[in-house]
Scaffold this motif. Structure first.
Motif, short mmCIF file in Angstrom:
data_model
loop_
_atom_site.label_atom_id
_atom_site.label_comp_id
_atom_site.label_asym_id
_atom_site.label_seq_id
_atom_site.Cartn_x
_atom_site.Cartn_y
_atom_site.Cartn_z
N SER A 45 0.76 -1.30 -0.10
CA SER A 45 0.17 -0.02 -0.07
C SER A 45 0.71 1.27 0.04
O SER A 45 2.22 1.15 0.13
CB SER A 45 -0.87 0.05 1.40
N GLY A 46 0.31 2.58 -0.15
CA GLY A 46 0.90 3.75 -0.22
C GLY A 46 1.43 4.25 1.14
O GLY A 46 2.25 5.06 1.58
N TRP A 61 0.07 12.49 -2.15
CA TRP A 61 -0.10 13.28 -0.92
C TRP A 61 -0.94 12.96 -0.20
O TRP A 61 -1.08 12.34 0.74
CB TRP A 61 0.23 14.78 -1.38
N ASP A 62 -2.13 13.80 -0.19
CA ASP A 62 -3.44 13.75 0.60
C ASP A 62 -4.31 12.84 -0.07
O ASP A 62 -5.03 13.15 -1.14
CB ASP A 62 -4.21 15.04 0.91
N ASN A 63 -4.37 11.65 0.23
CA ASN A 63 -5.21 10.45 -0.38
C ASN A 63 -6.45 10.40 -0.25
O ASN A 63 -7.25 10.24 -1.36
CB ASN A 63 -4.50 9.14 0.06
N LEU A 64 -6.83 11.21 0.67
CA LEU A 64 -8.35 11.29 0.84
C LEU A 64 -8.88 12.37 -0.09
O LEU A 64 -9.92 12.15 -0.78
CB LEU A 64 -8.66 11.71 2.38
N THR A 100 -6.67 -3.22 -0.74
CA THR A 100 -5.53 -2.29 -0.27
C THR A 100 -5.80 -2.04 1.21
O THR A 100 -4.71 -2.17 1.97
CB THR A 100 -5.33 -1.19 -1.07
N SER A 101 -6.89 -1.81 1.52
CA SER A 101 -7.25 -1.25 2.94
C SER A 101 -7.53 -2.43 3.90
O SER A 101 -7.47 -2.39 4.98
CB SER A 101 -8.69 -0.30 3.00
N VAL A 149 -6.63 8.34 4.97
CA VAL A 149 -6.21 9.36 5.89
C VAL A 149 -4.88 8.76 6.59
O VAL A 149 -3.83 9.51 6.65
CB VAL A 149 -7.10 9.68 7.16
N TRP A 150 -4.94 7.47 6.96
CA TRP A 150 -3.55 6.98 7.37
C TRP A 150 -2.44 6.96 6.42
O TRP A 150 -1.16 7.38 6.98
CB TRP A 150 -3.82 5.56 7.99
N SER A 151 -2.69 6.59 5.29
CA SER A 151 -1.57 6.56 4.25
C SER A 151 -1.12 7.75 3.76
O SER A 151 -0.06 7.41 2.91
CB SER A 151 -2.12 5.54 3.28
#
Length: 487
Positions: free
Chosen positions: A200-201, A258-261, A328-329, A348-350
């Protein structure tokens, strides 16, 4: 036909010649200890000169802006995209669907590492030669370029080969003469999936393990990290987590999400982005799952992925967020924190946009403003760390940055603009930057052997390795069934 092509060239060519110049966000705080260059161009923002204790060139402390001004001239020149690839959509689609099979040939040999959770990491080393003309072994302190590829990719990707063809070619052929190695994520590029865990990222234990192994082979060599897209996200998080104990000397990340969400929201809520890029990335990730479905289904103990297998096997043309929700999650890293309750929690975590302030090595980011996949770039974070420099270009798409070339590749394919500035960055770091961490007592983590695994003190139980295969030749072949590449 020639007149028509000339008209199209005129239509798509920017009439303002310097409009495509990269924009650099660089610190003016003196932070980098560098060897002084004897040239008519003086270093900027310098502190008093001093001897580096080795009888070599004098050293001085400069800012990142001064470092760039004297050592990385390509960043200061305009980037003019290929005339028939005028925006991010054209650039991204060509990067994914263009034929690069004969461009930048690189031959690899593979090392397989088994890790404590049972998984396997594949390290593809650039064969030497590419070596000097006299075919002498490279010195043990030769710099090593360590590359992390993008989503579902591998060492075969054209953007990976473009960098390595430059950095690993011998000096006599216009290259840098460095070693090169690509860390293939689990299940990618023909690396067998040997545990019910993928990548995962946000999961950084595999790059931590890989660098532990690489540095054990060449303890005197500076390690230069380069990450693309998802690999850029992983590399950013790793460098931030390690701080002053990072095994890398420097790093450069390109097209980091960067900001995955936020980027996921913009990807899924815009019709064209959802219909093209979300479907493309969802399809390639599902295709990777299907290649490894037998292994994932065969592990004896039920795992977090077990209840999701029927859903994944039934998907047809899914979007990216759907595959991430069920793959992935769930199995994108170690437990804990995996599996995540929702894909949004995973995003958010990644994310990596909050990681820049704790970076303590030279770190360069590159993003194109017309990237249709990465719409959120944390430019408001520029300047928060004197170690971090950010570069944006008006054009380039997602990992495109094409320039020149004949129409649709006729008469020669477009070149990658980013290759030259990144090579200059690598060379400047390897030849001029002085890593003072050991002198200052900021030692890297110690290595030990626990009887089964080579491990790293201070890291989690998932960091460690044993070598299970060395030296197998790797064919550079596009994986069967993967239509979209380069994402």
């Amino acid at each position: 036909m020639g007149a028509f092509l000339s008209f199209l060239r005129w239509l798509f060519t920017d009439p303002v010649p310097n409009r495509g110049a990269p924009v650099l966000y660089l610190s003016d705080e003196p932070t980098y200890t560098v060897r002084k260059r004897h040239s008519p161009y003086s270093d900027l923002d310098q502190k008093p000169l001093k001897k580096d204790g080795s009888g070599e060139r004098e050293t001085q402390v400069v800012s990142m802006r001064g470092f760039f001004a004297t050592r990385c001239p390509s960043f200061l020149r305009p980037y003019k995209p290929t005339w028939w690839l005028p925006n991010g959509h054209f650039q991204t689609i060509w990067c994914s669907l263009g034929d690069f099979s004969t461009v930048d040939p690189v031959q690899y040999t593979r090392t397989l590492l088994r890790v404590p959770d049972g998984g396997t990491i594949g390290l593809d080393w650039v064969e030497q030669p590419i070596t000097p003309a006299e075919d002498k072994p490279l010195p043990d302190d030769t710099p090593i370029v360590v590359i992390l590829h993008g989503l579902t990719g591998g060492s075969y990707e054209s953007y990976v080969r473009a960098i390595l063809a430059k950095t690993s070619a011998p000096v006599e052929q216009g290259g840098l003469g460095y070693r090169g190695v690509v860390m293939n994520f689990r299940g990618c590029a023909g690396v067998k999936l040997t545990s019910p865990q993928m990548f995962s990222g946000g999961h950084t234990e595999d790059i931590r393990t890989s660098l532990l192994y690489i540095q054990s082979l060449y303890p005197k060599a500076p390690l230069l990290g380069i990450g693309f897209s998802l690999g850029a996200n992983v590399l950013t998080r790793y460098v931030s987590e390690e701080g002053e104990q990072c095994r890398l000397t420097a790093a450069c990340v390109m097209a980091c999400p960067w900001d995955n969400l936020k980027n996921s929201d913009k990807l899924e809520k815009r019709f064209i982005n959802r219909a093209i890029y979300s479907k493309a990335m969802g399809g390639t990730l599902l295709e990777l799952f299907n290649r490894n479905a037998v292994e994932l289904s065969a592990f004896p103990e039920p795992s977090a992925i077990t209840p999701h297998l029927p859903i994944l096997l039934s998907l047809k043309s899914p979007d990216f967020i759907t595959v991430n929700s069920h793959l992935t999650s769930i199995v994108g890293g170690s437990f804990p924190p995996f599996p995540f309750p929702t894909v949004q929690d995973y995003y958010v975590w990644s994310s990596a946009h909050e990681c820049l302030e704790t970076i303590r090595i030279p770190f360069l980011t590159m993003n194109a403003l017309d990237d249709p996949i990465v719409a959120e770039i944390p430019l408001h974070k520029a300047g928060l760390s004197p170690w971090v420099g950010m570069c944006t270009t008006k054009n380039g798409g997602h990992l495109g940055w094409f320039q020149g070339g004949g129409f649709l590749g006729r008469g020669g394919p477009p070149e990658k603009w980013n290759v030259q500035p990144v090579a200059e960055w690598c060379q400047a770091i390897a030849e001029d930057f002085v890593d003072t961490r050991l002198e200052e007592g900021k030692n890297r983590k110690e290595t030990y052997h626990d009887g089964e695994w080579v491990r790293e003190k201070g890291s989690s139980k998932f960091v460690g390795y044993k070598v299970i295969e060395v030296g197998r030749e790797v064919p550079i072949i596009q994986p069967t069934g993967q239509t979209w590449a380069g994402l």
